[in-house]
Design a protein around this motif. Structure first.
Motif, PDB file in Angstrom:
ATOM      1  N   MET A   1       0.836  -1.210   0.000  1.00 41.09           N
ATOM      2  CA  MET A   1       0.000   0.000   0.000  1.00 41.09           C
ATOM      3  C   MET A   1       0.870   1.259   0.000  1.00 41.09           C
ATOM      4  O   MET A   1       1.564   1.531   0.952  1.00 41.09           O
ATOM      5  CB  MET A   1      -0.876   0.017   1.248  1.00 41.09           C
ATOM      6  N   THR A   2       0.831   1.991  -1.094  1.00 38.32           N
ATOM      7  CA  THR A   2       1.671   3.178  -1.130  1.00 38.32           C
ATOM      8  C   THR A   2       0.888   4.457  -1.347  1.00 38.32           C
ATOM      9  O   THR A   2       1.425   5.532  -1.178  1.00 38.32           O
ATOM     10  CB  THR A   2       2.722   3.053  -2.252  1.00 38.32           C
ATOM     11  N   THR A   3      -0.387   4.336  -1.731  1.00 34.39           N
ATOM     12  CA  THR A   3      -1.210   5.533  -1.885  1.00 34.39           C
ATOM     13  C   THR A   3      -2.359   5.475  -0.895  1.00 34.39           C
ATOM     14  O   THR A   3      -3.047   4.464  -0.809  1.00 34.39           O
ATOM     15  CB  THR A   3      -1.798   5.620  -3.313  1.00 34.39           C
ATOM     16  N   ILE A   4      -2.544   6.552  -0.128  1.00 34.70           N
ATOM     17  CA  ILE A   4      -3.632   6.557   0.840  1.00 34.70           C
ATOM     18  C   ILE A   4      -4.444   7.832   0.699  1.00 34.70           C
ATOM     19  O   ILE A   4      -3.959   8.840   0.197  1.00 34.70           O
ATOM     20  CB  ILE A   4      -3.112   6.442   2.290  1.00 34.70           C
ATOM     21  N   GLU A   5      -5.675   7.754   1.174  1.00 30.90           N
ATOM     22  CA  GLU A   5      -6.552   8.922   1.193  1.00 30.90           C
ATOM     23  C   GLU A   5      -6.409   9.619   2.536  1.00 30.90           C
ATOM     24  O   GLU A   5      -6.309   8.971   3.569  1.00 30.90           O
ATOM     25  CB  GLU A   5      -8.008   8.472   1.005  1.00 30.90           C
ATOM     26  N   THR A   6      -6.421  10.950   2.517  1.00 34.72           N
ATOM     27  CA  THR A   6      -6.317  11.694   3.756  1.00 34.72           C
ATOM     28  C   THR A   6      -7.263  12.894   3.716  1.00 34.72           C
ATOM     29  O   THR A   6      -8.161  12.938   2.881  1.00 34.72           O
ATOM     30  CB  THR A   6      -4.855  12.115   4.021  1.00 34.72           C
ATOM     31  N   VAL A   7      -7.074  13.842   4.624  1.00 31.32           N
ATOM     32  CA  VAL A   7      -7.973  14.987   4.765  1.00 31.32           C
ATOM     33  C   VAL A   7      -7.215  16.282   4.478  1.00 31.32           C
ATOM     34  O   VAL A   7      -6.182  16.533   5.081  1.00 31.32           O
ATOM     35  CB  VAL A   7      -8.531  15.041   6.207  1.00 31.32           C
ATOM     36  N   SER A   8      -7.734  17.082   3.565  1.00 29.88           N
ATOM     37  CA  SER A   8      -7.120  18.385   3.265  1.00 29.88           C
ATOM     38  C   SER A   8      -7.626  19.438   4.246  1.00 29.88           C
ATOM     39  O   SER A   8      -8.589  19.195   4.984  1.00 29.88           O
ATOM     40  CB  SER A   8      -7.473  18.816   1.845  1.00 29.88           C
ATOM     41  N   LEU A   9      -6.983  20.602   4.231  1.00 33.62           N
ATOM     42  CA  LEU A   9      -7.444  21.688   5.100  1.00 33.62           C
ATOM     43  C   LEU A   9      -8.855  22.126   4.724  1.00 33.62           C
ATOM     44  O   LEU A   9      -9.684  22.383   5.608  1.00 33.62           O
ATOM     45  CB  LEU A   9      -6.472  22.876   5.025  1.00 33.62           C
ATOM     46  N   ASP A  10      -9.137  22.204   3.441  1.00 31.77           N
ATOM     47  CA  ASP A  10     -10.501  22.582   3.034  1.00 31.77           C
ATOM     48  C   ASP A  10     -11.539  21.613   3.587  1.00 31.77           C
ATOM     49  O   ASP A  10     -12.603  22.024   4.069  1.00 31.77           O
ATOM     50  CB  ASP A  10     -10.612  22.608   1.495  1.00 31.77           C
ATOM     51  N   GLU A  11     -11.219  20.343   3.522  1.00 33.33           N
ATOM     52  CA  GLU A  11     -12.148  19.341   4.044  1.00 33.33           C
ATOM     53  C   GLU A  11     -12.279  19.454   5.560  1.00 33.33           C
ATOM     54  O   GLU A  11     -13.375  19.320   6.113  1.00 33.33           O
ATOM     55  CB  GLU A  11     -11.675  17.947   3.654  1.00 33.33           C
ATOM     56  N   ALA A  12     -11.162  19.683   6.225  1.00 31.54           N
ATOM     57  CA  ALA A  12     -11.198  19.827   7.682  1.00 31.54           C
ATOM     58  C   ALA A  12     -12.089  21.004   8.068  1.00 31.54           C
ATOM     59  O   ALA A  12     -12.841  20.951   9.049  1.00 31.54           O
ATOM     60  CB  ALA A  12      -9.783  20.022   8.230  1.00 31.54           C
ATOM     61  N   ARG A  13     -12.003  22.068   7.272  1.00 34.29           N
ATOM     62  CA  ARG A  13     -12.853  23.236   7.569  1.00 34.29           C
ATOM     63  C   ARG A  13     -14.328  22.923   7.377  1.00 34.29           C
ATOM     64  O   ARG A  13     -15.173  23.433   8.109  1.00 34.29           O
ATOM     65  CB  ARG A  13     -12.416  24.409   6.689  1.00 34.29           C
ATOM     66  N   ARG A  14     -14.638  22.112   6.382  1.00 35.56           N
ATOM     67  CA  ARG A  14     -16.048  21.731   6.186  1.00 35.56           C
ATOM     68  C   ARG A  14     -16.543  20.909   7.369  1.00 35.56           C
ATOM     69  O   ARG A  14     -17.669  21.072   7.837  1.00 35.56           O
ATOM     70  CB  ARG A  14     -16.202  20.926   4.888  1.00 35.56           C
ATOM     71  N   VAL A  15     -15.673  20.019   7.841  1.00 39.51           N
ATOM     72  CA  VAL A  15     -16.018  19.191   9.004  1.00 39.51           C
ATOM     73  C   VAL A  15     -16.271  20.075  10.223  1.00 39.51           C
ATOM     74  O   VAL A  15     -17.275  19.916  10.934  1.00 39.51           O
ATOM     75  CB  VAL A  15     -14.888  18.175   9.283  1.00 39.51           C
TER      76      VAL A  15
END
Lengths: 136, 136, 136, 136
Positions: A1-15
């Motif tokens: 596994m070398t590619t993973i999904e994470t959270v961007s700052l824009d997404e964190a702000r929506r949360v």
């Protein structure tokens, strides 16, 4: 596994925005924190009048939710006296929170981060955290 | 004195917004943190691609700037070997940062909080922190 | 006694390999750590998708198993409220883990080190740890 | 940014294998640790006869190299008395190492993790770490 999904700052702000709205709706000033896939903080807010002791707790609830891919509410059920993970709160330099308010963030069924809320009762924190997570 | 001036979440967001704009202008992804009069975190962001090791540093630079009502750049000059406060970085459970990027937040000449920036060189962090502080 | 038996890196790798095989068999990505007679880490792996919060726990379960020459599962029975060692998890700078998954490593009836597993339920961790220990 | 590149266990093992080979070539038993994009440990080995005090250092060198996307050798030049980051070693709960032996891991020009080596002189650690990083 070398590619993973994470959270961007824009997404964190929506949360955070979604959580903040819910916190206002229920009238409970809260701390809201978001961590990414690596468990590292992306963004945090403390609403006016929210507890200062909850800064640390919100960040660590978010960490815990991601660190074990579980809500802190569910973890709590496994972390009390006699349960299979009793004592887990002493691990990870005290960063493991075992009461409600931490929820993993999912995208397409995979955990990509976590959100932690602290400021009210366990039920209130959980309500705000779930609303926040739905904002991703 | 029983009334103090401090920093609200709205104000912290303005400070972060101003800092974030400057960070983009100079092309340096940064962590930006704001603490209130009590030295407690009000808000934090980590811009995409900013260092994960700088989460802690940005928060503690903001704390330091408020804790001693001084920029961390100025504190640095007093905290090196042979200087009057050498060793201060070992106090406060390691929360005292003695390099540039932490700036007190002023309103009407009084310190009301602090902002901390970490992500680039000392000069870059200081530039972003000053722009952020001006956004209050 | 001036000669002690301990665990070499080659042996630690055999222990980890055996544990990793069992973890795959039961479909539970895990952290697996091995400590030597001195309680110091010899080797650690985190399988893909295993919890990041379990890095610390696996290492400390291995430490605990060797530190007290007991499985952490057995220690748990003595470390709950009302039991003879209640509070022991607060000793050793929080390194003592009191739930299943840590097992001493034996050679010729003597403890030579420990293995710690974290990633699944207590039962799964214990299963993987026992398989790992058998690989010595 | 929602998708990032990181380090799998297989890749971490290749990194460690390359470092271990170099450590044998120069006759210096070493600790070698690999962290992923989030700064969390993926794998660690302590070669026979390597220092037990270097377990922690190797892990933290790997963390530092990823946390600031820089070799710890280069960071050292900026962290001495009078330099722009003097005092950075006191941040992140003491996890920031400011001497040679930590190197970021790159894939296609992007940092995806870090490797940390501890066991010999700064020059030896750096040599082993660079060989390890090249093994990715």
């Amino acid at each position: 596994m070398t590619t993973i999904e994470t959270v961007s700052l824009d997404e964190a702000r929506r949360v955070i925005e979604a959580g903040e709205k819910k916190a206002r709706d229920i009238g409970q000033p809260s701390n809201i924190a978001v961590v990414d896939h690596g468990g590292n903080l992306v963004a945090h807010i403390r609403m006016d009048d929210a507890w200062i002791g909850s800064v640390d707790i919100s960040i660590n609830k978010a960490f815990t939710a991601r660190a074990f891919d579980i809500t802190t509410q569910d973890l709590a059920e496994n972390a009390g006296p006699g349960a299979q993970f009793f004592g887990i709160s002493g691990s990870n330099q005290g960063r493991v929170m075992i009461f409600a308010g931490g929820v993993p963030l999912y995208r397409d069924g995979k955990v990509v981060g976590g959100v932690g809320v602290s400021g009210g009762s366990g039920e209130q924190d959980q309500t705000v955290a779930e609303a926040a997570a739905a904002g991703l």
